[in-house]
Motif scaffolding. Structure first.
Motif, short mmCIF file in Angstrom:
data_model
loop_
_atom_site.label_atom_id
_atom_site.label_comp_id
_atom_site.label_asym_id
_atom_site.label_seq_id
_atom_site.Cartn_x
_atom_site.Cartn_y
_atom_site.Cartn_z
N GLN A 107 -57.69 -26.81 39.73
CA GLN A 107 -56.79 -25.98 38.94
C GLN A 107 -55.47 -26.72 38.74
N TYR A 149 -51.28 -26.31 33.45
CA TYR A 149 -51.76 -26.00 32.09
C TYR A 149 -52.50 -27.20 31.53
N ALA A 187 -52.25 -17.89 32.18
CA ALA A 187 -52.10 -17.61 33.61
C ALA A 187 -51.59 -16.19 33.86
N LYS A 204 -57.22 -19.25 34.17
CA LYS A 204 -56.74 -20.48 34.80
C LYS A 204 -56.97 -21.71 33.91
N LEU A 217 -47.32 -16.43 40.22
CA LEU A 217 -47.43 -17.72 39.52
C LEU A 217 -46.43 -18.72 40.06
#
Length: 349
Positions: A161, A164, A201, A206, A309
């Motif tokens: 992950q 972005y 998100a 994800k 986040l």
């Protein structure tokens, strides 16, 4: 998750005077070892005729000609609206893809499900040099490519992950696009992928880095590092800060953010781009209604709170050598890290 063995993938390539780069990109996509795809070239009113030459050479591509330069965001949105695929890839025209790039991304998709995916991005002109092993989002709105300029030695060789997915090559499903929404046309270009990944998100979608999918990127073939590029980067960073954080979060980080803004002003002054920074601030005032409307829209859709986040955001950023020297980057990051940790304590308390 799609159960069709080889679902249709729409490859959107937005062109703006890319010349031979566009031809090389399309040729590499055609050589992809995944057969069920369509190539949609969207042209933003290029004057170099590269889009017409491309269509003549590769008759099977679908060419969409915009009457004016709609920018990166709306230009790609035009392509997405035209796409027939269950999946879509936004691909820059100054890229070359490896034959198995798409198969590797699909392999990651089958493991992780709906999300935003990017490959490992290597330099097209520098041998075995990384451009991105995943893009990351900083608390103060800075987006950066991880490991940029570092020699590629198969580090970070697991699917993971990230903050972005890079807009250089971004894979997702049309189902995800419908949930997140299209690229924000107000941004025009730069930080569009940061904004998209941040919005994703906030609703629990994800972003992932896929190391075995490899592409090569020329990078910034149009603007290079310039006053104009710095304007768009800073203008859109400020816009994202004002639209993505709740008013409560923004208030808690504001004292640290003021100090960051002072650093940014000094940075722009040192680079001779003070005029660009002034234009940014004037643009924020001019577009206050646009900002307010976007803020309300994002807040209404938000499922994941800012606190959750923010825990994932790194405290330091990567500054390329051609933007700031080693000593300057180290000093900047030391101060930035301290301010980030300070702001996080205030927000998370």
């Amino acid at each position: 998750m799609s159960e069709v063995p080889n679902p249709l993938v729409s490859i959107i390539i937005l062109n703006y005077n890319a010349g031979k780069l566009l031809l090389n990109c399309v040729e590499s996509v055609i050589k992809t070892n995944y057969s069920n795809l369509e190539i949609v070239v969207v042209d933003n009113a290029s004057k170099d005729q590269s889009h017409l030459i491309c269509k003549e050479k590769f008759a099977k591509i679908r060419l969409v000609e915009n009457k004016e330069n709609l920018g990166y965001c709306e230009g790609n949105n035009v392509g997405i609206r035209q796409a027939n695929g269950e999946f879509v890839v936004i691909l820059n025209p100054d890229t070359i893809v490896s034959p198995n790039w798409l198969a590797e991304i699909f392999s990651a998709y089958k493991k992780n499900g709906d999300g935003l995916y990017q490959p490992k991005i290597l330099s097209l002109y520098e041998n075995n040099v990384i451009q991105s092993t995943g893009n990351m989002l900083h608390l103060f709105g800075f987006g950066f490519a991880r490991d940029k300029g570092v020699p590629n030695s198969n580090q970070r060789n697991e699917i993971e992950q990230i903050g972005y997915a890079s807009g250089t090559c971004l894979f997702t499903s049309m189902n995800v696009i419908k949930k997140i929404g299209l690229l924000d046309s107000f941004l025009f270009l730069y930080h569009d992928d940061l904004d998209l990944g941040w919005r994703a998100a906030q609703i629990g979608i994800k972003s992932y880095y896929v190391p075995n999918s490899v592409i090569y990127h020329a990078e910034s073939y149009s603007l290079k590092w310039s006053s104009k590029k710095f304007f768009w980067l800073e203008r859109n960073r400020r816009y994202c800060l004002l639209t993505h954080y709740s008013k409560d979060t923004y208030k808690k980080m504001q004292s640290s953010l003021i100090l960051v803004e002072m650093m940014v002003w000094l940075f722009y002054l040192s680079k001779g781009f003070l005029g660009a920074k002034i234009r940014v601030e004037l643009d924020m005032i001019k577009n206050k209604n646009q900002i307010a409307n976007k803020y309300n829209e994002i807040e209404s859709k938000k499922i994941i709170p800012d606190k959750e986040l923010i825990k994932l955001f790194p405290d330091e950023i990567f500054v390329p050598k051609n933007v700031s020297g080693k000593a300057g980057s180290k000093t900047f990051n030391t101060i930035l890290s301290l301010l980030s940790k300070r702001a996080k304590r205030s927000i998370l308390s």
